[in-house]
Scaffold this motif. Structure first.
Motif, short mmCIF file in Angstrom:
data_model
loop_
_atom_site.label_atom_id
_atom_site.label_comp_id
_atom_site.label_asym_id
_atom_site.label_seq_id
_atom_site.Cartn_x
_atom_site.Cartn_y
_atom_site.Cartn_z
N HIS A 189 -0.03 8.74 -5.23
CA HIS A 189 -0.07 7.18 -5.04
C HIS A 189 -0.91 6.47 -5.76
N HIS A 190 -0.79 5.32 -5.97
CA HIS A 190 -1.98 4.55 -6.79
C HIS A 190 -2.55 3.39 -5.89
N GLY A 191 -2.25 3.49 -4.83
CA GLY A 191 -3.01 2.52 -3.73
C GLY A 191 -2.06 1.30 -3.64
N VAL A 192 -2.55 0.34 -4.18
CA VAL A 192 -1.57 -1.00 -4.22
C VAL A 192 -0.64 -0.87 -5.15
N TYR A 251 4.67 6.38 -7.32
CA TYR A 251 4.14 7.20 -6.24
C TYR A 251 5.39 8.28 -5.72
N ARG A 276 0.92 -1.17 0.12
CA ARG A 276 0.06 -0.20 0.12
C ARG A 276 0.85 1.26 -0.10
N THR A 277 1.00 1.72 -1.16
CA THR A 277 2.03 2.94 -1.32
C THR A 277 1.41 4.10 -0.50
N ASP A 278 0.02 3.95 -0.51
CA ASP A 278 -0.63 5.25 0.11
C ASP A 278 -0.34 5.35 1.88
N ARG A 279 0.44 4.19 2.24
CA ARG A 279 0.49 4.29 3.78
C ARG A 279 2.02 4.19 4.21
#
Length: 162
Positions: free
Chosen positions: A42-45, A52, A25-28
Motif C-alpha cells: 500500500h501507499h497509505g493515503v 495497492y 487509507r488503503t492500508d486499512r
C-alpha cells in the motif's frame, strides 16, 4: 463480453470528511472491506496513479491476489479504482461516492455512501451463469463492508456513538 454494474448505498453515522479519511487509507482495507483478508502492499493515503495490493476472499473457499490503481480522486466526494486479479471478472472498477446526509436525530453529521462495482465477464452464456452466482455475494459483501466501516469509525470516535 457482458458488462455489469452492482451498486449498494448505506448511511454511515459520521461526517463525509471522516468517512473519506478512513476509506482513503488503503492500508486499512482489511479492517472494513468484507472480502479483504490483508493488504499486502500500500501507499497509505490513496493518491492518483498509485497502486495497492490485497489478498481477497472470492467465492466460497477461493482466494485471490488483487492489485488496484487509483484512477480518479475528487476528495471528499468520489474515488475510482481499477483492479485486476478477479478472474473471470475483468475490467473491474470500484467507485466510492460520498454525500452529506442527515444523522439519526435528523441533524447533519452523517454520510450517504454509494459503493459501486463495474465489471465484465466473458465466456458467453457461462459468464451470465457465473454472474448469477457471484453477484448476490458481491452485494452482500458491499453491504457488510459499509456496515463494518460504520462500526469502525464509531469505535474510533466516541463522539459519534448514538
Amino acid at each position: 463480453m457482458n458488462t455489469y454494474t452492482v451498486t449498494e448505498t448505506a448511511v454511515i453515522g459520521a461526517p463525509v470528511e471522516r468517512v473519506w479519511e478512513v476509506i482513503s487509507r488503503t492500508d486499512r482495507y482489511a479492517e472494513w472491506v468484507a472480502g479483504a483478508i490483508e493488504v499486502t502492499e500500500h501507499h497509505g493515503v490513496a493518491a492518483l496513479g498509485k497502486t495497492y495490493a490485497e489478498r481477497n476472499r472470492t467465492v466460497g473457499p477461493l482466494r485471490t491476489t488483487s492489485v488496484w490503481t487509483v484512477k480518479e480522486l475528487d476528495p471528499p466526494r468520489r474515488r475510482v479504482d481499477t483492479g485486476t486479479g478477479f478472474a473471470p471478472l475483468q475490467q473491474v472498477t470500484s467507485i466510492f461516492e460520498l454525500r452529506p446526509a442527515a444523522g439519526p436525530d435528523g441533524g447533519p453529521g452523517a454520510t450517504e455512501m454509494t459503493y459501486q462495482v463495474e465489471y465484465a465477464i466473458g465466456l458467453g452464456p457461462i459468464g451470465i451463469l457465473i454472474n448469477g452466482f457471484q453477484e448476490p455475494g458481491m452485494r452482500a459483501g458491499m453491504r457488510t463492508s459499509m456496515a463494518n466501516l460504520d462500526r469502525l469509525i464509531r469505535s474510533e470516535d466516541s463522539s459519534l456513538t448514538r
